[in-house]
Write an enzyme that holds these catalytic residues in place. Structure first.
Site, PDB file in Angstrom:
ATOM      1  N   ARG A  46     -63.680 124.573  12.983  1.00  0.00           N
ATOM      2  CA  ARG A  46     -63.835 125.902  12.406  1.00  0.00           C
ATOM      3  C   ARG A  46     -62.496 126.607  11.839  1.00  0.00           C
ATOM      4  O   ARG A  46     -62.451 127.339  10.866  1.00  0.00           O
ATOM      5  CB  ARG A  46     -64.276 126.879  13.582  1.00  0.00           C
ATOM      6  CG  ARG A  46     -65.658 127.135  13.572  1.00  0.00           C
ATOM      7  CD  ARG A  46     -66.099 128.168  14.592  1.00  0.00           C
ATOM      8  NE  ARG A  46     -65.197 128.489  15.638  1.00  0.00           N
ATOM      9  CZ  ARG A  46     -65.470 128.872  16.706  1.00  0.00           C
ATOM     10  NH1 ARG A  46     -66.542 129.408  16.800  1.00  0.00           N
ATOM     11  NH2 ARG A  46     -64.735 128.950  17.682  1.00  0.00           N
ATOM     12  N   LYS A 146     -71.089 112.734  26.714  1.00  0.00           N
ATOM     13  CA  LYS A 146     -71.419 113.588  27.728  1.00  0.00           C
ATOM     14  C   LYS A 146     -70.636 114.874  27.823  1.00  0.00           C
ATOM     15  O   LYS A 146     -69.318 114.897  27.132  1.00  0.00           O
ATOM     16  CB  LYS A 146     -71.019 112.741  28.971  1.00  0.00           C
ATOM     17  CG  LYS A 146     -69.619 112.537  29.392  1.00  0.00           C
ATOM     18  CD  LYS A 146     -69.518 111.964  30.671  1.00  0.00           C
ATOM     19  CE  LYS A 146     -69.029 113.069  31.539  1.00  0.00           C
ATOM     20  NZ  LYS A 146     -67.575 113.149  31.584  1.00  0.00           N
ATOM     21  N   ASP A 175     -70.560 106.372  26.464  1.00  0.00           N
ATOM     22  CA  ASP A 175     -70.210 106.342  27.876  1.00  0.00           C
ATOM     23  C   ASP A 175     -68.790 105.461  27.709  1.00  0.00           C
ATOM     24  O   ASP A 175     -69.106 104.312  27.373  1.00  0.00           O
ATOM     25  CB  ASP A 175     -71.209 105.831  28.680  1.00  0.00           C
ATOM     26  CG  ASP A 175     -70.807 105.903  30.137  1.00  0.00           C
ATOM     27  OD1 ASP A 175     -69.435 105.550  30.223  1.00  0.00           O
ATOM     28  OD2 ASP A 175     -71.493 106.669  30.943  1.00  0.00           O
ATOM     29  N   HIS A 176     -67.787 106.287  27.838  1.00  0.00           N
ATOM     30  CA  HIS A 176     -66.802 105.337  27.368  1.00  0.00           C
ATOM     31  C   HIS A 176     -66.375 104.197  28.283  1.00  0.00           C
ATOM     32  O   HIS A 176     -65.721 103.431  28.051  1.00  0.00           O
ATOM     33  CB  HIS A 176     -65.430 106.260  27.230  1.00  0.00           C
ATOM     34  CG  HIS A 176     -64.809 106.689  28.410  1.00  0.00           C
ATOM     35  ND1 HIS A 176     -65.273 107.875  29.259  1.00  0.00           N
ATOM     36  CD2 HIS A 176     -63.524 106.384  29.131  1.00  0.00           C
ATOM     37  CE1 HIS A 176     -64.384 107.978  30.099  1.00  0.00           C
ATOM     38  NE2 HIS A 176     -63.519 107.116  30.319  1.00  0.00           N
ATOM     39  N   LYS A 180     -64.785 100.019  28.240  1.00  0.00           N
ATOM     40  CA  LYS A 180     -63.560  99.381  28.961  1.00  0.00           C
ATOM     41  C   LYS A 180     -63.626  97.905  28.918  1.00  0.00           C
ATOM     42  O   LYS A 180     -64.843  97.304  29.227  1.00  0.00           O
ATOM     43  CB  LYS A 180     -63.500  99.895  30.318  1.00  0.00           C
ATOM     44  CG  LYS A 180     -62.966 101.377  30.286  1.00  0.00           C
ATOM     45  CD  LYS A 180     -62.880 101.709  31.727  1.00  0.00           C
ATOM     46  CE  LYS A 180     -62.857 103.650  31.842  1.00  0.00           C
ATOM     47  NZ  LYS A 180     -61.313 103.717  31.624  1.00  0.00           N
ATOM     48  N   GLU A 214     -59.461 108.757  41.205  1.00  0.00           N
ATOM     49  CA  GLU A 214     -58.523 109.215  40.293  1.00  0.00           C
ATOM     50  C   GLU A 214     -57.282 110.042  41.365  1.00  0.00           C
ATOM     51  O   GLU A 214     -57.803 110.618  42.264  1.00  0.00           O
ATOM     52  CB  GLU A 214     -59.052 110.350  39.360  1.00  0.00           C
ATOM     53  CG  GLU A 214     -60.243 109.569  38.475  1.00  0.00           C
ATOM     54  CD  GLU A 214     -60.722 110.738  37.539  1.00  0.00           C
ATOM     55  OE1 GLU A 214     -60.070 110.740  36.387  1.00  0.00           O
ATOM     56  OE2 GLU A 214     -61.693 111.214  37.657  1.00  0.00           O
ATOM     57  N   HIS A 238     -71.156 107.231  34.058  1.00  0.00           N
ATOM     58  CA  HIS A 238     -70.151 106.328  34.139  1.00  0.00           C
ATOM     59  C   HIS A 238     -70.582 105.224  35.398  1.00  0.00           C
ATOM     60  O   HIS A 238     -70.711 104.142  35.281  1.00  0.00           O
ATOM     61  CB  HIS A 238     -68.942 106.539  34.418  1.00  0.00           C
ATOM     62  CG  HIS A 238     -68.184 107.526  33.598  1.00  0.00           C
ATOM     63  ND1 HIS A 238     -68.508 107.495  32.154  1.00  0.00           N
ATOM     64  CD2 HIS A 238     -67.520 108.523  33.289  1.00  0.00           C
ATOM     65  CE1 HIS A 238     -67.778 108.396  31.610  1.00  0.00           C
ATOM     66  NE2 HIS A 238     -67.073 109.311  32.197  1.00  0.00           N
ATOM     67  N   LYS A 337     -61.413 113.271  42.775  1.00  0.00           N
ATOM     68  CA  LYS A 337     -60.392 113.515  42.163  1.00  0.00           C
ATOM     69  C   LYS A 337     -59.187 113.917  43.354  1.00  0.00           C
ATOM     70  O   LYS A 337     -59.888 114.157  44.418  1.00  0.00           O
ATOM     71  CB  LYS A 337     -60.333 115.242  41.480  1.00  0.00           C
ATOM     72  CG  LYS A 337     -61.627 115.041  40.535  1.00  0.00           C
ATOM     73  CD  LYS A 337     -60.811 114.629  39.017  1.00  0.00           C
ATOM     74  CE  LYS A 337     -61.691 114.819  38.022  1.00  0.00           C
ATOM     75  NZ  LYS A 337     -61.434 114.029  36.869  1.00  0.00           N
TER      76      LYS A 337
HETATM   77  C1  BG6 Z   1     -64.324 111.484  32.075  1.00  0.00           C
HETATM   78  C2  BG6 Z   1     -64.676 112.654  32.922  1.00  0.00           C
HETATM   79  O1  BG6 Z   1     -65.761 111.474  31.572  1.00  0.00           O
HETATM   80  O2  BG6 Z   1     -63.906 110.698  32.551  1.00  0.00           O
HETATM   81  C3  BG6 Z   1     -63.245 112.752  33.647  1.00  0.00           C
HETATM   82  O3  BG6 Z   1     -65.138 113.941  32.512  1.00  0.00           O
HETATM   83  C4  BG6 Z   1     -62.585 111.654  34.112  1.00  0.00           C
HETATM   84  O4  BG6 Z   1     -63.389 113.685  34.719  1.00  0.00           O
HETATM   85  C5  BG6 Z   1     -62.717 110.456  33.076  1.00  0.00           C
HETATM   86  O5  BG6 Z   1     -61.131 112.040  34.572  1.00  0.00           O
HETATM   87  C6  BG6 Z   1     -62.420 109.130  33.610  1.00  0.00           C
HETATM   88  O6  BG6 Z   1     -61.987 108.346  32.686  1.00  0.00           O
HETATM   89  P1  BG6 Z   1     -61.111 107.121  32.936  1.00  0.00           P
HETATM   90  O7  BG6 Z   1     -61.261 106.404  31.906  1.00  0.00           O
HETATM   91  O8  BG6 Z   1     -59.543 107.848  33.043  1.00  0.00           O
HETATM   92  O9  BG6 Z   1     -61.381 106.436  34.066  1.00  0.00           O
END
Ligand code: BG6
Length: 487
Positions: A46, A146, A175-176, A180, A214, A238, A337
């Site tokens: 925007r 997501k 879904d990243h 990996k 994490e 994930h 976390k």
């Molecule tokens: C994201 C979450 O999809 O994945 C985050 O929204 C999380 O909260 C992250 O920290 C973790 O991804 P990675 O690749 O750092 O393990």
């Protein structure tokens, strides 16, 4: 290998995802000469910016997120030259859409991809805009990410909104985790080796553990995070995807629908967790102030700036898969976390040997474990019982066969988004989620969320920098097992 020429339009181009992940990933692909010369990156948002303004932002992103030795000035300059900017307000019909159409006109025959790096409540309106302005060519794809919904109902509504404009085969749901390297390696391990498959079932496997830990807190993302919580943020997507890759039947080929059909069967076989069982098989936690490696850290509520949140920042649960392969094999999951370290792994624990011939003097026999470390130091370890060297008799020890990616392959490991973005251009949806998968995952998650809400119980508090509430330890110890401790 270079991909076909493309135009990639990034909506939400001034946001965090573009800045942290997409631009650095595209830069790396550019630097590796995977992106054909004519291909363009068209940033849209925007804000009223010029091409040069946006190129400056891009340069900043690269400075922050690409190591200095990978930022050769000529590479950065040629990358920036690919980028242009269009100001589009998706909600207003005549604001910028015509400009975008004009820019895209030149690349009519190229692959065209729209990345919606925006809040999901804009997915529908942006897709409508793309459709209404005639921007969909036969080679067009749309990429979304997501959170795809907060429940089955909202996920269905989002999928409907995108599905009104795009066919399922044009929709790439990222879904990243699937991008990996180590997650893809799980496929190689299972399906390119004869060793594991005969043992990969309830007759030989005692249980599976999936940990995604994490050490960071939610920090500036508290606003979003508080509407989600660990179950929605990590497990629904994930972790269930990881579980599917461990548990699925061998697909007949490494191809999008073959893979997704098998994952879907796993999701549909997950045993529903009923309200009655909820307390025994799930634990939710929320961190309070504590310490991380860098010193004292605030609690979740302090980061959020409120004191009434029931959102969980930790979840542990026991899942079961109701089919022949996995009957009676628990899958223990935990994620959170502000745990002691950023450390993620899948542990497959095999059953104990039926009878020891060695007697007590040999020491305790520990069952074999296959540990796939996803991050940070990716690798695979197969734990075996081995004889201690020396003449002192038959003493046995648990030691790993250890394969570290960094040591074995001395190459840079690409980030998930690099692989995934190029797969979209190639039209390869193998590592993307199909609509029915997302919805099946929500179908299993919804009753857990509903049960928690109905119980009105607050998440259990845990000190930042520890492994979550003690109830998470009790959850697995009740079954006579323990969380894998190597991490
Ligand atoms: C994201 C979450 O999809 O994945 C985050 O929204 C999380 O909260 C992250 O920290 C973790 O991804 P990675 O690749 O750092 O393990």
């Amino acid at each position: 290998i270079a991909v076909d020429p493309f135009d990639l339009v990034v909506f939400g181009a001034t946001g965090d995802l573009a800045y942290r992940k997409l631009l650095p990933a595209l830069y790396h692909r550019h630097r590796d000469e995977q992106i054909p010369e004519v291909s363009r990156i068209i940033a849209a948002s925007r804000r009223n910016l010029s091409d040069d303004d946006y190129r400056k932002l891009t340069e900043e992103a690269l400075t922050k997120f690409v190591p200095a030795e990978e930022r050769e000035p000529e590479q950065v300059a040629s990358f920036l030259a690919r980028i242009s900017y269009v100001s589009v307000d998706a909600k207003i019909d005549d604001s910028g859409w015509a400009d975008l159409a004009r820019v895209l006109e030149e690349g009519k025959d190229r692959v065209r991809a729209f990345y919606l790096a925006v809040s999901p409540d804009l997915f529908g309106v942006i897709c409508e805009g793309i459709g209404a302005h005639g921007l969909i060519t036969p080679q067009t794809r749309v990429i979304i990410e997501k959170p795809i919904g907060k429940s089955l109902a909202s996920a269905t509504a989002l999928n409907d909104a995108v599905g009104k404009v795009f066919k399922e085969s044009q929709i790439y749901r990222i879904d990243h985790y699937l991008g990996k390297e180590t997650v893809q390696n799980l496929m190689a391990l299972r399906f390119a080796n004869a060793l594991f498959e005969p043992l990969w079932n309830a007759a030989h496997i005692d249980h599976v553990q999936i940990t995604v830990a994490e050490n960071l807190g939610v920090e500036s993302r508290a606003g979003y995070y508080d509407t989600a919580g660990a179950l929605r943020d990590m497990v629904q997507n994930h972790i269930l995807q990881l579980l599917c890759l461990v548990a699925m039947e061998p697909p007949n080929q490494f191809e999008a629908d073959a893979m997704r059909d098998e994952k879907l069967k796993v999701l549909r076989s997950l045993k529903p967790i009923t309200a009655k069982e909820l307390e025994a098989v799930t634990v939710r936690g929320q961190y309070r102030a504590g310490a991380s490696a860098g010193g004292p850290v605030p609690g979740y509520l302090q980061e959020l700036g409120r004191d009434d949140s029931m959102t969980e920042t930790f979840v542990a649960l026991k899942a079961e898969i109701e089919n022949w392969r996995w009957a009676g094999v628990p899958f223990y999951i935990r994620t959170g976390k502000r745990l002691p370290a950023r450390n993620s792994e899948i542990v497959v624990s095999f059953k104990a040997i039926p009878h020891s011939i060695f007697g007590d003097a040999a020491g305790q026999l520990v069952s074999n474990q296959l540990v796939m470390r996803l991050q940070p130091d990716e690798g695979v370890r197969l734990w075996l019982m081995i004889k201690d060297p020396g003449p002192g008799g038959m003493r046995l020890r648990h030691v790993p066969l250890d394969m570290s990616f960094a040591q074995t392959f001395k190459v840079r490991s690409p980030e998930a988004y690099e692989r995934l973005l190029m797969d979209v251009i190639r039209g390869n949806a193998t590592l993307f989620m199909r609509r029915d998968e997302v919805e099946a995952a929500w179908k299993w998650i919804d009753p857990i969320l509903d049960g928690w809400q109905a119980s009105r119980e607050a998440p259990k508090s845990y000190t930042a920098g520890t492994w979550g509430p003690s109830a998470a330890i009790a959850l697995i110890e009740r079954d006579g097992r323990t969380w894998h401790e190597e991490i």
